[in-house]
Design an enzyme around this catalytic site. Structure first.
Site, PDB file in Angstrom:
ATOM      1  N   ASP A 216       1.835  -0.632  -4.879  1.00  0.00           N
ATOM      2  CA  ASP A 216       0.557  -1.065  -5.093  1.00  0.00           C
ATOM      3  C   ASP A 216       0.692  -1.563  -6.639  1.00  0.00           C
ATOM      4  O   ASP A 216       1.065  -0.578  -7.399  1.00  0.00           O
ATOM      5  CB  ASP A 216      -0.400  -0.255  -5.053  1.00  0.00           C
ATOM      6  CG  ASP A 216      -2.001  -0.969  -4.829  1.00  0.00           C
ATOM      7  OD1 ASP A 216      -2.094  -2.054  -4.331  1.00  0.00           O
ATOM      8  OD2 ASP A 216      -2.669  -0.195  -5.947  1.00  0.00           O
ATOM      9  N   GLU A 277       4.423  -5.300  -5.111  1.00  0.00           N
ATOM     10  CA  GLU A 277       2.971  -6.263  -5.197  1.00  0.00           C
ATOM     11  C   GLU A 277       2.728  -6.404  -6.576  1.00  0.00           C
ATOM     12  O   GLU A 277       2.351  -5.640  -7.483  1.00  0.00           O
ATOM     13  CB  GLU A 277       1.630  -5.634  -4.644  1.00  0.00           C
ATOM     14  CG  GLU A 277       0.665  -6.356  -4.648  1.00  0.00           C
ATOM     15  CD  GLU A 277      -0.830  -6.009  -5.231  1.00  0.00           C
ATOM     16  OE1 GLU A 277      -1.691  -6.518  -5.112  1.00  0.00           O
ATOM     17  OE2 GLU A 277      -0.708  -4.946  -5.723  1.00  0.00           O
TER      18      GLU A 277
HETATM   19  C1  NOJ Z   1      -3.776  -4.100  -4.609  1.00  0.00           C
HETATM   20  C2  NOJ Z   1      -4.197  -3.825  -3.218  1.00  0.00           C
HETATM   21  O1  NOJ Z   1      -3.901  -4.700  -2.394  1.00  0.00           O
HETATM   22  C3  NOJ Z   1      -5.797  -4.061  -3.368  1.00  0.00           C
HETATM   23  O2  NOJ Z   1      -6.320  -4.027  -1.933  1.00  0.00           O
HETATM   24  C4  NOJ Z   1      -6.607  -2.869  -4.184  1.00  0.00           C
HETATM   25  O3  NOJ Z   1      -7.801  -3.132  -4.232  1.00  0.00           O
HETATM   26  C5  NOJ Z   1      -5.999  -2.800  -5.472  1.00  0.00           C
HETATM   27  N1  NOJ Z   1      -4.377  -3.163  -5.410  1.00  0.00           N
HETATM   28  C6  NOJ Z   1      -6.079  -1.650  -6.311  1.00  0.00           C
HETATM   29  O4  NOJ Z   1      -5.256  -0.697  -5.797  1.00  0.00           O
END
Ligand code: NOJ
Length: 557
Positions: A216, A277
């Site tokens: 993440d 990500e």
């Molecule tokens: C990216 C995640 O995909 C999202 O859903 C989340 O709100 C943020 N990171 C914070 O962790």
């Protein structure tokens, strides 16, 4: 052991290690997938009961969104305990059983690790609040005195991704940083204890059987210690990072963390893998994350951002492929996920870019769902024909559109509150899946789901689509079956050659005799010679209609 066994072993090992390069991975948004105990929330039991469905779909792996104990202030991305399971989702025993059953069904399992921040209910944060400024407990997070004569202004002007200031003042006067919700305090990655803790967390799940992690906010973690103000009105997450030397996104130091994590993954046999990500400025920059000593893969968000226009779709893929090739990494094509408007809806909207939302590069405006559905059918054939792997977001195989009319009182995304009710947030792509035509939650569970489903979704349910050869589900199944069967496809299939440079039609050939043609224009177009093995819409005679794609195999005689 024979000498042949000895020679084959390194090859077999390499193949086992390389599984991710062509993999099609299904994203399981656990709270909305399947509910086995009737509490309205999806759970591990739900996933276990639907493993045959996932295997029959033909995917290679699953990625499960955070399933750890959490107050759920951001749907589980606020983790209170990294080594356990959120009780409404199940327990560790069930998690282990799920991983084993998935493996038995031929599916790899990726989990989701959240290293940029914890929950404010994580024991480290409770300890930090109970400890004085300057203490080791506070040093695991980013605490600072305020600005202004009395310290009652935030330390700088940083904004939370979900709206409002990124700082919160605690008793005693200090402020802590939360780039996301106030319940998601940012960790201090300059603190060695933080680094050691996450390596141990990775090992915990690897030892339990997980095959890898989605990371993440992989472009986050490291902050400029001077904490300089940004002087920007909007500080979005889903936008490219365009500020040079940004004080908290994509700082060079984060690459060292990924190098350390790679070493952890590589200490297993077969090695464990990562998918980042990372919302960074360009594919070239993303490639820095994917050098051989760093992460294996990252989501490609460029295809998601491209307009429905063959030339743009071709150029986008070209750029991504070139950047990834330069470091030997496969591209992970992604059309949707739990943070963006579902692509049936995006593709059914006017294809120009607008600003003003949390994801400014995505189309806004009136949606033509039928048009978006035709385009989504074509888009997946395009993505699956490209070299690399593909991430599917649960429900896209059913052609689910965004739910745009959720009543305000059910909205749970923190964006809704933090934006002062100006941004509805991401709940519209998180509505529980429809499995059956009827029942209280269309087969999601025995009770109503945590978000209401549109009644029209009964006809989009798995039950309604099973056995209908024209359904989205049938298209996905057939495309995934062919992708496994045809040696030209996948990452290490035939070399890619673009055929033609037209604006509204693209063609891509893969190795010996495979061609994918995509028509984004307004008129039907001729296809190259050969046998059409799959098309996203019925052909018009011999022609490929607008907003359609086809896979063609040249006759081999
Ligand atoms: C990216 C995640 O995909 C999202 O859903 C989340 O709100 C943020 N990171 C914070 O962790």
């Amino acid at each position: 052991m024979t000498s042949a066994d000895l020679t084959d072993e390194p090859v077999a090992r390499q193949q086992a290690a390389d599984w991710y390069r062509s993999a099609v991975t299904y994203q399981l948004y656990i709270r909305s997938f399947a509910d086995s105990d009737g509490d309205g929330l999806g759970d591990i039991g739900g996933i276990r009961s639907r493993l045959p469905y996932l295997a029959s779909l033909g995917v290679d792996a699953i990625w499960i969104n955070p399933w750890y104990p959490s107050p759920q202030a951001d749907a589980g991305y606020d983790v209170a305990d990294y080594r356990n399971i959120h009780a409404p989702f199940g327990d560790l025993q069930q998690a282990r059983a799920l991983i084993e059953e998935a493996h038995a069904a031929g599916l790899k399992v990726l989990l989701d690790v959240v290293p940029n921040h914890t929950s404010d209910e994580h024991p480290w944060f409770t300890a930090a609040l109970a400890s004085p400024p300057g203490s080791p407990e506070r040093d695991r997070f980013v605490f600072r005195p305020g600005s202004g004569p009395d310290g009652d202004e935030p330390p700088n002007d940083w904004q939370s991704v979900f709206g409002g200031p990124a700082w919160h003042r605690v008793e005693g006067g200090e402020w802590y940083l939360h780039l996301f919700d106030v319940k998601q305090p940012d960790l201090n990655w300059d603190n060695p204890e933080v680094r050691a803790e996450f390596e141990s967390v990775l090992r915990f799940w690897f030892d339990l059987g997980a095959d890898g992690f989605r990371i993440d906010v992989a472009h986050g973690l490291i902050k400029d210690p001077a904490l300089p103000s940004l002087n920007l009105s909007q500080q979005q997450i889903l936008a490219r990072v365009k500020v040079p030397d940004h004080p908290y996104w994509d700082r060079p130091g984060v690459l060292d963390v990924w190098q350390e994590w790679r070493a952890v993954g590589d200490s297993y046999d077969p090695p464990k893998v990562f998918v980042a990500e990372a919302w960074v400025e360009s594919s070239a920059r993303l490639a820095e994350y994917l050098r051989p000593e760093r992460l294996h893969t990252a989501f490609d968000f460029e295809l998601m951002r491209a307009r429905w226009h063959a030339k743009e779709l071709r150029e986008t893929a070209r750029i991504s492929l070139e950047a990834h090739d330069s470091v030997g990494a496969p591209v992970m094509w992604t059309l949707s996920n739990h943070d963006v408007t579902r692509h049936v809806t995006r593709l059914g909207r006017p294809q120009q870019r607008t600003s003003g939302s949390n994801a400014p590069e995505f189309p806004q405006g009136e949606t033509d769902v039928a048009l978006g559905t035709r385009r989504a059918r074509a888009a997946i054939l395009y993505a699956l024909a490209l070299p690399g792997g593909v991430y599917l977001y649960q429900g896209e195989e059913l052609g689910l559109p965004e739910v745009e009319d959720l009543p305000e009182e059910v909205l749970q995304d923190p964006t809704w509150e933090r934006s002062g009710h100006t941004e509805r947030g991401r709940d519209g792509c998180r509505v529980p899946l429809p499995w059956q035509r009827g029942g209280p939650s269309l087969g999601f569970g025995d009770a109503l789901g945590w978000l209401p489903q549109p009644a029209s979704w009964g006809e989009l349910s798995v039950e309604a689509q099973e056995g209908d050869p024209g359904s989205m589900l049938a298209l996905y199944r057939e495309a995934l079956r062919l992708r496994r069967e045809l040696p030209q496809l996948g990452h290490d299939g035939g070399p890619l050659v673009w055929t033609g440079e037209e604006d509204q039609v693209l063609g891509l050939a893969r190795g010996n005799g495979f061609v994918c043609v995509l028509n984004t224009g307004a008129v039907a177009v001729p296809l190259p010679p050969g046998r059409v093995v799959l098309s996203s819409s019925p052909l018009e005679g011999e022609l490929l209609p607008p907003d359609a794609a086809a896979w063609i195999l040249a006759d081999q005689d």
